[in-house]
Design a protein around this motif. Structure first.
Motif, PDB file in Angstrom:
ATOM      1  N   THR A 125      24.088   7.919  11.614  1.00  0.00           N
ATOM      2  CA  THR A 125      24.309   7.130  10.400  1.00  0.00           C
ATOM      3  C   THR A 125      24.868   8.001   9.283  1.00  0.00           C
ATOM      4  O   THR A 125      25.815   7.615   8.599  1.00  0.00           O
ATOM      5  CB  THR A 125      22.995   6.459   9.949  1.00  0.00           C
ATOM      6  N   LEU A 135      18.210   5.775   1.179  1.00  0.00           N
ATOM      7  CA  LEU A 135      18.715   4.411   1.333  1.00  0.00           C
ATOM      8  C   LEU A 135      17.730   3.534   2.105  1.00  0.00           C
ATOM      9  O   LEU A 135      17.585   2.347   1.815  1.00  0.00           O
ATOM     10  CB  LEU A 135      20.083   4.418   2.028  1.00  0.00           C
ATOM     11  N   SER A 139      14.927   2.703  -0.370  1.00  0.00           N
ATOM     12  CA  SER A 139      15.333   1.725  -1.382  1.00  0.00           C
ATOM     13  C   SER A 139      15.558   0.333  -0.799  1.00  0.00           C
ATOM     14  O   SER A 139      15.737  -0.627  -1.541  1.00  0.00           O
ATOM     15  CB  SER A 139      16.606   2.197  -2.082  1.00  0.00           C
ATOM     16  N   SER A 162      18.139  -0.435   1.164  1.00  0.00           N
ATOM     17  CA  SER A 162      19.563  -0.670   1.388  1.00  0.00           C
ATOM     18  C   SER A 162      19.941  -0.605   2.862  1.00  0.00           C
ATOM     19  O   SER A 162      20.941  -1.184   3.276  1.00  0.00           O
ATOM     20  CB  SER A 162      20.402   0.360   0.624  1.00  0.00           C
ATOM     21  N   LEU A 163      19.160   0.110   3.655  1.00  0.00           N
ATOM     22  CA  LEU A 163      19.379   0.191   5.099  1.00  0.00           C
ATOM     23  C   LEU A 163      18.132  -0.299   5.819  1.00  0.00           C
ATOM     24  O   LEU A 163      17.009   0.007   5.400  1.00  0.00           O
ATOM     25  CB  LEU A 163      19.680   1.631   5.528  1.00  0.00           C
ATOM     26  N   ARG A 189      26.954  -3.565   6.290  1.00  0.00           N
ATOM     27  CA  ARG A 189      26.733  -4.292   5.038  1.00  0.00           C
ATOM     28  C   ARG A 189      26.763  -3.335   3.851  1.00  0.00           C
ATOM     29  O   ARG A 189      27.399  -3.625   2.819  1.00  0.00           O
ATOM     30  CB  ARG A 189      25.401  -5.042   5.123  1.00  0.00           C
ATOM     31  N   LEU A 190      26.132  -2.187   3.988  1.00  0.00           N
ATOM     32  CA  LEU A 190      26.113  -1.188   2.916  1.00  0.00           C
ATOM     33  C   LEU A 190      27.528  -0.662   2.655  1.00  0.00           C
ATOM     34  O   LEU A 190      27.944  -0.561   1.495  1.00  0.00           O
ATOM     35  CB  LEU A 190      25.199  -0.026   3.272  1.00  0.00           C
ATOM     36  N   LEU A 206      28.565   7.439   7.568  1.00  0.00           N
ATOM     37  CA  LEU A 206      28.708   7.142   6.144  1.00  0.00           C
ATOM     38  C   LEU A 206      29.232   8.325   5.336  1.00  0.00           C
ATOM     39  O   LEU A 206      29.551   8.171   4.155  1.00  0.00           O
ATOM     40  CB  LEU A 206      27.359   6.687   5.567  1.00  0.00           C
ATOM     41  N   SER A 259      23.154  -3.370   9.096  1.00  0.00           N
ATOM     42  CA  SER A 259      22.832  -2.946   7.729  1.00  0.00           C
ATOM     43  C   SER A 259      23.764  -1.823   7.262  1.00  0.00           C
ATOM     44  O   SER A 259      24.099  -1.745   6.079  1.00  0.00           O
ATOM     45  CB  SER A 259      21.367  -2.518   7.609  1.00  0.00           C
ATOM     46  N   ILE A 260      24.194  -0.963   8.184  1.00  0.00           N
ATOM     47  CA  ILE A 260      25.142   0.100   7.841  1.00  0.00           C
ATOM     48  C   ILE A 260      26.471  -0.511   7.416  1.00  0.00           C
ATOM     49  O   ILE A 260      27.053  -0.136   6.404  1.00  0.00           O
ATOM     50  CB  ILE A 260      25.340   1.065   9.027  1.00  0.00           C
ATOM     51  N   SER A 286      29.578  -3.248   0.792  1.00  0.00           N
ATOM     52  CA  SER A 286      29.139  -3.547  -0.562  1.00  0.00           C
ATOM     53  C   SER A 286      29.665  -2.526  -1.568  1.00  0.00           C
ATOM     54  O   SER A 286      29.717  -2.806  -2.753  1.00  0.00           O
ATOM     55  CB  SER A 286      27.624  -3.605  -0.643  1.00  0.00           C
ATOM     56  N   ASP A 287      30.059  -1.353  -1.095  1.00  0.00           N
ATOM     57  CA  ASP A 287      30.582  -0.310  -1.983  1.00  0.00           C
ATOM     58  C   ASP A 287      32.024  -0.547  -2.378  1.00  0.00           C
ATOM     59  O   ASP A 287      32.541   0.133  -3.244  1.00  0.00           O
ATOM     60  CB  ASP A 287      30.461   1.073  -1.319  1.00  0.00           C
TER      61      ASP A 287
END
Length: 55
Positions: free
Chosen positions: A11, A25, A28, A30-31, A49-50, A15, A46-47, A53-54
């Motif tokens: 991951t 993450l 928080s 986020s993942l 999606r994150l 990223l 979820s990766i 979203s950026d």
């Protein structure tokens, strides 16, 4: 077939961030992480999606 989960290291590499940032993450929310035995795995959903979203 695309993997459904990635390890912490995979991951971080995907990223372009460090392992501690991946853990932050997860903390928080986020993942999405799952535990299988002693391994922590992150869902590719979820990766993705994150990452989207950026933008």
């Amino acid at each position: 077939m695309e993997p459904l989960v990635l390890s912490i290291n995979e991951t971080a590499k995907a990223l372009g961030i460090g392992r501690s940032s991946v853990y932050a993450l997860i903390k928080s929310g986020s993942l999405d992480a799952i535990k299988i035995g002693t391994r922590t795995l992150l869902t590719t959903e979820s990766i993705r999606r994150l990452a989207q979203s950026d933008r």
